[in-house]
Design a protein around this motif. Sequence first.
Motif, short mmCIF file in Angstrom:
data_model
loop_
_atom_site.label_atom_id
_atom_site.label_comp_id
_atom_site.label_asym_id
_atom_site.label_seq_id
_atom_site.Cartn_x
_atom_site.Cartn_y
_atom_site.Cartn_z
N LYS A 135 12.47 -15.82 -11.20
CA LYS A 135 13.32 -14.68 -10.84
C LYS A 135 13.31 -14.45 -9.34
N LEU A 136 12.13 -14.53 -8.74
CA LEU A 136 12.02 -14.34 -7.29
C LEU A 136 12.67 -15.51 -6.54
N ILE A 137 12.45 -16.71 -7.03
CA ILE A 137 13.04 -17.88 -6.37
C ILE A 137 14.56 -17.81 -6.39
N GLU A 138 15.11 -17.35 -7.50
CA GLU A 138 16.56 -17.38 -7.70
C GLU A 138 17.28 -16.18 -7.10
N ASN A 139 16.52 -15.20 -6.62
CA ASN A 139 17.12 -14.00 -6.02
C ASN A 139 16.53 -13.77 -4.63
N PRO A 140 17.07 -14.45 -3.61
CA PRO A 140 16.51 -14.37 -2.25
C PRO A 140 16.41 -12.94 -1.71
N SER A 141 17.40 -12.10 -2.01
CA SER A 141 17.36 -10.73 -1.51
C SER A 141 16.23 -9.95 -2.18
N LEU A 142 16.02 -10.18 -3.48
CA LEU A 142 14.92 -9.52 -4.21
C LEU A 142 13.58 -10.02 -3.68
N LEU A 143 13.49 -11.33 -3.45
CA LEU A 143 12.27 -11.91 -2.91
C LEU A 143 11.93 -11.28 -1.56
N ARG A 144 12.91 -11.16 -0.69
CA ARG A 144 12.68 -10.57 0.63
C ARG A 144 12.26 -9.10 0.51
N GLU A 145 12.89 -8.38 -0.41
CA GLU A 145 12.54 -6.97 -0.64
C GLU A 145 11.07 -6.85 -1.09
N PHE A 146 10.67 -7.69 -2.04
CA PHE A 146 9.29 -7.67 -2.53
C PHE A 146 8.31 -8.04 -1.41
N GLN A 147 8.70 -9.02 -0.59
CA GLN A 147 7.83 -9.44 0.51
C GLN A 147 7.59 -8.28 1.48
N MET A 148 8.63 -7.56 1.83
CA MET A 148 8.49 -6.43 2.73
C MET A 148 7.68 -5.31 2.08
N ASN A 149 7.93 -5.09 0.80
CA ASN A 149 7.19 -4.04 0.08
C ASN A 149 5.69 -4.37 0.01
N SER A 150 5.40 -5.64 -0.15
CA SER A 150 4.01 -6.05 -0.26
C SER A 150 3.25 -5.71 1.02
N PHE A 151 3.85 -6.00 2.14
CA PHE A 151 3.21 -5.68 3.42
C PHE A 151 3.08 -4.17 3.60
N SER A 152 4.08 -3.44 3.15
CA SER A 152 4.03 -1.98 3.25
C SER A 152 2.91 -1.41 2.38
N CYS A 153 2.75 -1.95 1.16
CA CYS A 153 1.74 -1.43 0.22
C CYS A 153 0.31 -1.68 0.70
N VAL A 154 0.09 -2.74 1.45
CA VAL A 154 -1.28 -3.08 1.85
C VAL A 154 -1.86 -2.04 2.81
N HIS A 155 -1.01 -1.25 3.44
CA HIS A 155 -1.50 -0.24 4.37
C HIS A 155 -2.31 0.86 3.67
N SER A 156 -2.14 0.99 2.36
CA SER A 156 -2.97 1.94 1.61
C SER A 156 -4.42 1.50 1.57
N PHE A 157 -4.67 0.23 1.91
CA PHE A 157 -6.01 -0.32 1.89
C PHE A 157 -6.44 -0.76 3.29
N SER A 158 -5.96 -0.03 4.29
CA SER A 158 -6.35 -0.33 5.67
C SER A 158 -7.77 0.16 5.92
N GLN A 159 -8.37 -0.38 6.96
CA GLN A 159 -9.74 0.03 7.32
C GLN A 159 -9.80 1.52 7.59
N GLU A 160 -8.86 2.04 8.31
CA GLU A 160 -8.87 3.47 8.67
C GLU A 160 -8.84 4.35 7.43
N THR A 161 -8.01 4.00 6.45
CA THR A 161 -7.88 4.81 5.24
C THR A 161 -9.15 4.77 4.40
N VAL A 162 -9.68 3.57 4.16
CA VAL A 162 -10.83 3.42 3.26
C VAL A 162 -12.13 3.90 3.91
N MET A 163 -12.28 3.69 5.21
CA MET A 163 -13.53 4.08 5.87
C MET A 163 -13.76 5.59 5.85
N LYS A 164 -12.71 6.37 5.71
CA LYS A 164 -12.89 7.82 5.60
C LYS A 164 -13.77 8.15 4.38
#
Length: 378
Positions: free
Chosen positions: A342-371
């Motif tokens: 599904k991701l391979i066959e839908n380039p726009s969806l794949l790109r959206e998920f890729q950007m979302n993945s990078f955005s989601c990782v910020h919830s697990f940044s050093q600054e957030t967790v170290m608090k």
Amino acid sequence: MRKKIYITCLHLNHGGVEMAITLLANALVKYNYEVEILCTYNFGSPVYPLNKEVKVRYLTDVLPNRESFYAALHSKNPFRICSEGFHALKTLYLKKHCLAKAISNIHNGTIISTRNEDTVILSKYGNANVKKIAQLHHDHKFDKHLIRDFQKKYSNIDYFVLLTETLRSEISDMMKPFNQKTKCITIPNFIDLPADTKFPQKSKQVVSVGRLHTDKGFDRLIDAWSIVHAIHPDWKLKIIGDGPLSDALHTYSEKHSLTNSIIFTGALSHELTMQEMMTSSVYAMTSISEAFPFVLLEAMENYLPIVAYDVRVGPKALIQPEKNGYLIPDGDSHAFAAAICKLIENPSLLREFQMNSFSCVHSFSQETVMKKWIEILN
């Protein structure tokens, strides 16, 4: 005067636990703590970059010989078996004795244990004036031995840090009738995000990283990939890692006629692994069990959507379905392959998920967790 923190560690070689320990030690130095790692085995220089202010104290001068011992058993040579068996017993004794001695000689500060065996020793030998914090870096999987230790042998532990809320809730309920002192809390692993990251050039490649061991389920990944390959033969699967199942997995790949579609790189340095993630388009995880997969944080950091089996705990703590990846019913290889397709066959969806993945990782940044760490340390 800076507060002193000691962290127990089996070794500083490759591994998710070892990376988590390294990142925590480095972060604590940044927060003005004095940090010393009590490391059981010395396999050479630490694999992951360690702040020069972090002190490492190696507790033994022996190394484990599991593979040599098994080889001796297979050889049926009595002398060799006795020799390797004696070394194994000596290593096991020193492993426990040296850590117990080191802990009993610490009279102030904080000790953070990172394995169940270390926590049992910390609870037994840790001095009253020392703050004692335990961590569990894997799923307990309702193992009777682990549960018994939680209930009977953690009585002097102040805080028990679990990686997910599911684990915290389960273990807290297990301990309550036996232990009213230890407070179970949730603190996930974190990742040290770069200040400036641009979207990288991606290729027609799916990547998976891990030790080639039964727990990681790479045979299940090959099953799913055989379906993907039949539909998208121009895409490649790259498996990064080494381990006891290396030969078996190569053979299994050949059996599925995937020799030209699956690339086994063997073990790579952390830097090269990150480069491979950066140029890949999707991350695949088919583990039998996980706790809080550090490798998924790294995948998200490199703009990778994740397709993973929805095992008991782990991937669900990081994947937001239909946003940065897919959680697949455990063992359903056809659904797993369909999600990748599904991701391979839908380039726009794949790109959206890729950007979302990078955005989601910020919830697990050093600054957030170290608090959360600072709260219990202070």
